[in-house]
Scaffold this motif. Structure first.
Motif, PDB file in Angstrom:
ATOM      1  N   LEU A 198       0.811  -1.221   0.000  1.00 52.45           N
ATOM      2  CA  LEU A 198       0.000   0.000   0.000  1.00 52.45           C
ATOM      3  C   LEU A 198       0.841   1.265   0.000  1.00 52.45           C
ATOM      4  CD1 LEU A 198      -2.755  -1.078   2.563  1.00 52.45           C
ATOM      5  CD2 LEU A 198      -2.749  -1.316   0.067  1.00 52.45           C
ATOM      6  N   ALA A 199       2.150   1.135   0.257  1.00 51.06           N
ATOM      7  CA  ALA A 199       3.057   2.284   0.258  1.00 51.06           C
ATOM      8  C   ALA A 199       4.490   1.777   0.212  1.00 51.06           C
ATOM      9  CB  ALA A 199       2.846   3.148   1.508  1.00 51.06           C
ATOM     10  N   LEU A 200       5.418   2.668  -0.099  1.00 50.60           N
ATOM     11  CA  LEU A 200       6.830   2.290  -0.147  1.00 50.60           C
ATOM     12  C   LEU A 200       7.369   2.046   1.261  1.00 50.60           C
ATOM     13  CD1 LEU A 200       9.365   1.931  -1.933  1.00 50.60           C
ATOM     14  CD2 LEU A 200       9.839   4.372  -1.585  1.00 50.60           C
ATOM     15  N   ASN A 201       7.098   2.988   2.171  1.00 52.54           N
ATOM     16  CA  ASN A 201       7.526   2.889   3.571  1.00 52.54           C
ATOM     17  C   ASN A 201       6.320   2.899   4.500  1.00 52.54           C
ATOM     18  OD1 ASN A 201      10.593   3.344   3.283  1.00 52.54           O
ATOM     19  ND2 ASN A 201       9.730   5.110   2.188  1.00 52.54           N
ATOM     20  N   GLY A 202       6.528   2.422   5.712  1.00 55.84           N
ATOM     21  CA  GLY A 202       5.464   2.431   6.705  1.00 55.84           C
ATOM     22  C   GLY A 202       4.947   3.827   6.995  1.00 55.84           C
ATOM     23  N   ASP A 203       5.851   4.813   6.970  1.00 60.76           N
ATOM     24  CA  ASP A 203       5.461   6.196   7.262  1.00 60.76           C
ATOM     25  C   ASP A 203       4.627   6.807   6.148  1.00 60.76           C
ATOM     26  OD1 ASP A 203       6.804   6.061   9.657  1.00 60.76           O
ATOM     27  OD2 ASP A 203       8.620   7.042   8.894  1.00 60.76           O
ATOM     28  N   ASP A 204       4.638   6.170   4.973  1.00 60.54           N
ATOM     29  CA  ASP A 204       3.893   6.704   3.832  1.00 60.54           C
ATOM     30  C   ASP A 204       2.465   6.171   3.740  1.00 60.54           C
ATOM     31  OD1 ASP A 204       6.182   8.067   3.033  1.00 60.54           O
ATOM     32  OD2 ASP A 204       6.882   6.404   1.781  1.00 60.54           O
ATOM     33  N   LEU A 205       2.093   5.248   4.613  1.00 61.93           N
ATOM     34  CA  LEU A 205       0.751   4.680   4.571  1.00 61.93           C
ATOM     35  C   LEU A 205      -0.299   5.760   4.829  1.00 61.93           C
ATOM     36  CD1 LEU A 205       1.491   1.365   6.468  1.00 61.93           C
ATOM     37  CD2 LEU A 205       0.581   1.510   4.144  1.00 61.93           C
ATOM     38  N   ASP A 206      -1.409   5.665   4.155  1.00 63.92           N
ATOM     39  CA  ASP A 206      -2.479   6.656   4.240  1.00 63.92           C
ATOM     40  C   ASP A 206      -2.937   6.868   5.684  1.00 63.92           C
ATOM     41  OD1 ASP A 206      -4.701   8.212   2.746  1.00 63.92           O
ATOM     42  OD2 ASP A 206      -5.812   6.879   4.076  1.00 63.92           O
ATOM     43  N   THR A 207      -3.003   8.119   6.114  1.00 68.88           N
ATOM     44  CA  THR A 207      -3.335   8.427   7.508  1.00 68.88           C
ATOM     45  C   THR A 207      -4.761   8.015   7.872  1.00 68.88           C
ATOM     46  OG1 THR A 207      -3.878  10.695   6.821  1.00 68.88           O
ATOM     47  CG2 THR A 207      -1.670  10.317   7.697  1.00 68.88           C
ATOM     48  N   ASP A 208      -5.690   8.180   6.933  1.00 69.79           N
ATOM     49  CA  ASP A 208      -7.076   7.770   7.201  1.00 69.79           C
ATOM     50  C   ASP A 208      -7.161   6.255   7.362  1.00 69.79           C
ATOM     51  OD1 ASP A 208      -7.949  10.369   7.101  1.00 69.79           O
ATOM     52  OD2 ASP A 208      -8.599  10.268   5.014  1.00 69.79           O
ATOM     53  N   LEU A 209      -6.436   5.529   6.519  1.00 74.94           N
ATOM     54  CA  LEU A 209      -6.409   4.076   6.617  1.00 74.94           C
ATOM     55  C   LEU A 209      -5.831   3.641   7.958  1.00 74.94           C
ATOM     56  CD1 LEU A 209      -6.547   1.183   5.431  1.00 74.94           C
ATOM     57  CD2 LEU A 209      -4.262   1.594   4.480  1.00 74.94           C
ATOM     58  N   MET A 210      -4.749   4.295   8.376  1.00 80.85           N
ATOM     59  CA  MET A 210      -4.114   3.932   9.646  1.00 80.85           C
ATOM     60  C   MET A 210      -5.032   4.224  10.829  1.00 80.85           C
ATOM     61  SD  MET A 210      -1.341   2.524   8.794  1.00 80.85           S
ATOM     62  CE  MET A 210      -0.413   2.434  10.322  1.00 80.85           C
ATOM     63  N   ALA A 211      -5.763   5.340  10.748  1.00 78.41           N
ATOM     64  CA  ALA A 211      -6.692   5.692  11.821  1.00 78.41           C
ATOM     65  C   ALA A 211      -7.805   4.653  11.926  1.00 78.41           C
ATOM     66  CB  ALA A 211      -7.280   7.082  11.569  1.00 78.41           C
ATOM     67  N   ARG A 212      -8.274   4.194  10.782  1.00 83.38           N
ATOM     68  CA  ARG A 212      -9.328   3.182  10.763  1.00 83.38           C
ATOM     69  C   ARG A 212      -8.817   1.867  11.344  1.00 83.38           C
ATOM     70  NH1 ARG A 212     -12.586   1.042   5.355  1.00 83.38           N
ATOM     71  NH2 ARG A 212     -13.789  -0.588   6.389  1.00 83.38           N
ATOM     72  N   GLU A 213      -7.614   1.458  10.933  1.00 80.70           N
ATOM     73  CA  GLU A 213      -7.034   0.218  11.449  1.00 80.70           C
ATOM     74  C   GLU A 213      -6.800   0.303  12.957  1.00 80.70           C
ATOM     75  OE1 GLU A 213      -6.516  -2.646   9.856  1.00 80.70           O
ATOM     76  OE2 GLU A 213      -7.461  -1.739   8.100  1.00 80.70           O
ATOM     77  N   LYS A 214      -6.384   1.469  13.441  1.00 76.05           N
ATOM     78  CA  LYS A 214      -6.132   1.638  14.875  1.00 76.05           C
ATOM     79  C   LYS A 214      -7.430   1.559  15.673  1.00 76.05           C
ATOM     80  CE  LYS A 214      -3.703   4.494  18.248  1.00 76.05           C
ATOM     81  NZ  LYS A 214      -2.854   5.699  18.465  1.00 76.05           N
ATOM     82  N   ALA A 215      -8.485   2.140  15.134  1.00 78.21           N
ATOM     83  CA  ALA A 215      -9.778   2.097  15.826  1.00 78.21           C
ATOM     84  C   ALA A 215     -10.265   0.660  15.956  1.00 78.21           C
ATOM     85  CB  ALA A 215     -10.793   2.947  15.070  1.00 78.21           C
ATOM     86  N   ILE A 216     -10.083  -0.124  14.896  1.00 75.57           N
ATOM     87  CA  ILE A 216     -10.486  -1.531  14.927  1.00 75.57           C
ATOM     88  C   ILE A 216      -9.632  -2.293  15.928  1.00 75.57           C
ATOM     89  CG2 ILE A 216     -10.565  -3.665  13.585  1.00 75.57           C
ATOM     90  CD1 ILE A 216     -11.184  -1.901  11.127  1.00 75.57           C
ATOM     91  N   ALA A 217      -8.323  -2.030  15.907  1.00 73.89           N
ATOM     92  CA  ALA A 217      -7.406  -2.714  16.830  1.00 73.89           C
ATOM     93  C   ALA A 217      -7.721  -2.382  18.288  1.00 73.89           C
ATOM     94  CB  ALA A 217      -5.965  -2.319  16.507  1.00 73.89           C
ATOM     95  N   MET A 218      -8.075  -1.129  18.548  1.00 71.19           N
ATOM     96  CA  MET A 218      -8.405  -0.709  19.920  1.00 71.19           C
ATOM     97  C   MET A 218      -9.660  -1.410  20.424  1.00 71.19           C
ATOM     98  SD  MET A 218      -7.488   3.377  19.822  1.00 71.19           S
ATOM     99  CE  MET A 218      -8.051   3.643  21.507  1.00 71.19           C
ATOM    100  N   GLU A 219     -10.665  -1.510  19.547  1.00 75.35           N
ATOM    101  CA  GLU A 219     -11.908  -2.155  19.951  1.00 75.35           C
ATOM    102  C   GLU A 219     -11.692  -3.639  20.236  1.00 75.35           C
ATOM    103  OE1 GLU A 219     -16.532  -2.721  18.416  1.00 75.35           O
ATOM    104  OE2 GLU A 219     -15.206  -1.256  17.451  1.00 75.35           O
ATOM    105  N   LYS A 220     -10.921  -4.292  19.382  1.00 71.18           N
ATOM    106  CA  LYS A 220     -10.644  -5.714  19.581  1.00 71.18           C
ATOM    107  C   LYS A 220      -9.834  -5.945  20.854  1.00 71.18           C
ATOM    108  CE  LYS A 220      -9.549  -8.349  16.086  1.00 71.18           C
ATOM    109  NZ  LYS A 220      -8.887  -8.877  14.862  1.00 71.18           N
ATOM    110  N   ALA A 221      -8.822  -5.085  21.078  1.00 71.31           N
ATOM    111  CA  ALA A 221      -7.977  -5.239  22.266  1.00 71.31           C
ATOM    112  C   ALA A 221      -8.764  -4.966  23.543  1.00 71.31           C
ATOM    113  CB  ALA A 221      -6.775  -4.298  22.168  1.00 71.31           C
ATOM    114  N   ALA A 222      -9.660  -3.970  23.480  1.00 70.06           N
ATOM    115  CA  ALA A 222     -10.451  -3.623  24.664  1.00 70.06           C
ATOM    116  C   ALA A 222     -11.358  -4.767  25.088  1.00 70.06           C
ATOM    117  CB  ALA A 222     -11.271  -2.360  24.393  1.00 70.06           C
ATOM    118  N   GLU A 223     -11.837  -5.552  24.115  1.00 68.07           N
ATOM    119  CA  GLU A 223     -12.721  -6.667  24.426  1.00 68.07           C
ATOM    120  C   GLU A 223     -12.007  -7.822  25.116  1.00 68.07           C
ATOM    121  OE1 GLU A 223     -14.778  -7.778  20.885  1.00 68.07           O
ATOM    122  OE2 GLU A 223     -16.125  -6.049  20.940  1.00 68.07           O
ATOM    123  N   SER A 224     -10.667  -7.745  25.167  1.00 62.86           N
ATOM    124  CA  SER A 224      -9.903  -8.798  25.835  1.00 62.86           C
ATOM    125  C   SER A 224     -10.063  -8.731  27.353  1.00 62.86           C
ATOM    126  CB  SER A 224      -8.418  -8.686  25.478  1.00 62.86           C
ATOM    127  OG  SER A 224      -7.845  -7.519  26.060  1.00 62.86           O
TER     128      SER A 224
END
Length: 312
Positions: A198-224
């Motif tokens: 999705l990008a050349l480097n990790g820092d180049d990944l789309d910010t909106d995409l990263m925000a969405r992935e983080k929100a999903i990760a937070m919800e899944k982790a919180a359910e633990s």
């Protein structure tokens, strides 16, 4: 609230791999919103994480052309795959790919470029539509260039030389021998075609995409049910993994599935006695991001008769 139909349940199931009842519940919980339902299923651990590449629904061809240290890629769409096999259509894609080298990645500039034999690219396209009898469009183009080195192209599922379903350009900046850069570029281009970074480097990944992935990760982790500090570390780990798996330089090279692409490039430079920099890449997959409605004859008949479609 959007209507929940058998078709929407089916689409969600195909996109996520989740069970039918889970898909129905996800749509009900999210008012029929497809994207929100995908996220809901992922947060519940009921769907695999998937890259948002869009459904490949359009036909046509992706063409590539390289001239020295510059390369271009174009996508020309048609209504059917039958036209993509037409010699007149293929000749148009071939010529437009070459002309794209001088268009700087601007599709509007490419459309106004002079086409061999007279007229502009857009006029030739209009003529092709009339003679072939099917709608066509010049959708997009991109150009890569290096000061010293090579731009290498690769086409996957080739329908003819330099055109097919997936076109890739790889820009390598280096004083290394041409044969070294060509061989390395071809392997990396094949990796890109298969791995779809999705990008050349990790820092180049789309910010909106990263925000969405983080929100999903937070919800899944919180359910633990684990403490907040542990949840935070879980999220950090998930996001680090996502960056690694979706940035080209940190992806594991498909040729051996163990060496990061960055290390493959560095090793090639060491062996050639000259540093090699993977400057940029482009990957066009035919129809990505275009959605074309699928015809459902039974649904059309039901709609025409005024009988609603039940959710299966």
């Amino acid at each position: 609230m959007a209507e929940i139909t058998a078709a929407t349940v089916k689409e969600l199931r195909e996109r996520t791999g989740a069970g039918m009842m889970d898909c129905k519940k996800a749509l009900a919980e999210n008012g029929g919103d497809m994207e929100a339902s995908v996220d809901w299923l992922r947060a519940k651990g009921l769907a695999a994480a998937a890259k948002k590449a869009g459904r490949t629904a359009a036909e046509g061809l992706v063409g590539v052309a390289v001239d020295g240290t510059k390369g271009a890629v174009v996508e020309v769409n048609s209504e059917t795959d039958f036209v993509a096999k037409n010699e007149q259509f293929q000749e148009f894609v071939r010529e437009v790919s070459k002309l794209a080298l001088g268009a700087g990645g601007d599709v509007e500039a490419l459309k106004t470029a002079a086409y061999p034999g007279g007229g502009s690219v857009e006029e030739k396209l209009t003529d092709n539509i009339a003679t072939i009898g099917e709608n066509q469009s010049l959708r997009r183009t991109a150009v890569l260039e290096v000061g010293e080195g090579a731009v290498v192209s690769y086409v996957h599922n080739a329908a003819a030389p330099n055109m097919g379903k997936i076109g890739v350009l790889v820009a390598l900046e280096s004083a290394a021998p041409a044969e070294t850069l060509q061989a390395l570029g071809k392997q990396i281009a094949m990796h890109i075609a298969a791995a779809n970074p999705l990008a050349l480097n990790g820092d180049d990944l789309d910010t909106d995409l990263m925000a969405r992935e983080k929100a999903i990760a937070m919800e899944k982790a919180a359910e633990s049910g684990k403490p907040a500090n542990i949840v935070e570390k879980m999220v950090e780990g998930t996001m680090a993994k996502f960056r690694k798996e979706n940035a080209l330089l940190s992806q594991l090279f498909v040729m051996d599935n163990k060496t990061p692409v960055a290390d493959v490039v560095a090793q090639a430079g060491n062996e050639a006695g000259s540093p090699i920099t993977l400057k940029a890449y482009q990957r066009f997959q035919l129809g990505e991001g275009i959605e074309k409605a699928e015809s459902d004859f039974a649904a059309e008949v039901a709609a025409a008769s005024g009988v609603p479609q039940p959710v299966a």
